[in-house]
Design an enzyme around this catalytic site. Sequence first.
Site, PDB file in Angstrom:
ATOM      1  N   CYS A  82      37.439  38.335  49.017  1.00  0.00           N
ATOM      2  CA  CYS A  82      37.063  37.264  48.100  1.00  0.00           C
ATOM      3  C   CYS A  82      37.225  35.937  48.835  1.00  0.00           C
ATOM      4  O   CYS A  82      37.383  35.924  50.055  1.00  0.00           O
ATOM      5  CB  CYS A  82      37.873  37.322  46.803  1.00  0.00           C
ATOM      6  SG  CYS A  82      39.627  36.925  46.962  1.00  0.00           S
ATOM      7  N   ARG A 100      41.163  37.868  43.282  1.00  0.00           N
ATOM      8  CA  ARG A 100      40.357  39.077  43.101  1.00  0.00           C
ATOM      9  C   ARG A 100      40.613  40.150  44.139  1.00  0.00           C
ATOM     10  O   ARG A 100      40.844  41.319  43.783  1.00  0.00           O
ATOM     11  CB  ARG A 100      38.862  38.714  43.101  1.00  0.00           C
ATOM     12  CG  ARG A 100      38.444  37.877  41.906  1.00  0.00           C
ATOM     13  CD  ARG A 100      37.062  37.299  42.080  1.00  0.00           C
ATOM     14  NE  ARG A 100      37.077  36.275  43.123  1.00  0.00           N
ATOM     15  CZ  ARG A 100      36.013  35.606  43.534  1.00  0.00           C
ATOM     16  NH1 ARG A 100      34.828  35.871  43.015  1.00  0.00           N
ATOM     17  NH2 ARG A 100      36.114  34.678  44.472  1.00  0.00           N
ATOM     18  N   ASP A 111      35.215  34.250  39.867  1.00  0.00           N
ATOM     19  CA  ASP A 111      36.530  33.869  40.361  1.00  0.00           C
ATOM     20  C   ASP A 111      37.379  33.367  39.192  1.00  0.00           C
ATOM     21  O   ASP A 111      37.008  32.404  38.517  1.00  0.00           O
ATOM     22  CB  ASP A 111      36.378  32.772  41.409  1.00  0.00           C
ATOM     23  CG  ASP A 111      37.645  32.497  42.188  1.00  0.00           C
ATOM     24  OD1 ASP A 111      38.723  33.001  41.798  1.00  0.00           O
ATOM     25  OD2 ASP A 111      37.551  31.777  43.201  1.00  0.00           O
TER      26      ASP A 111
END
Length: 151
Positions: free
Chosen positions: A7, A13, A121
């Site tokens: 990520c 994440r 996100d």
Amino acid sequence: MNVLFVCSGNICRSPMAEGIFMKICSERKLPHYAQSAATWYGAGTQKASAHAVTAARNLYGVDLSGHISQRVSPWLLDWADVVLTMTTTHVAQIKMDAPDCPTPILTLKEWAYGVPGDIADPYGGSYKVYTACAEEIYTDIKAGMERNGLM
């Protein structure tokens, strides 16, 4: 199989994805491994975000308290059998930074369902945003593991 989850900052994440993947593998005694990394050049000293740590622990019993961010590196790309990113932008950035990388680089959604897609996100969001993100990641990982014969 060695899976690298990627990520932007490796604090939300991708650490949750790494932990969830490893938890599934541990529970089912599967011989697969995961690491996670960031596309952001400043990664390397940050812990997982507080909400990521709490969401992963509360939902899946995953401990992210010792996680320290790291940047995608040639070593990690060589180690991985597949690189799974959270967005199509991450795919493009890794391919631009490592154009000769022979490792398949896909979004997690593409690996799971055969079509590219993004996982938003949660950075800066509420705990509820993080739990929704963790649940989406869990669902996509399970679907991908089934679709790709890892379970």
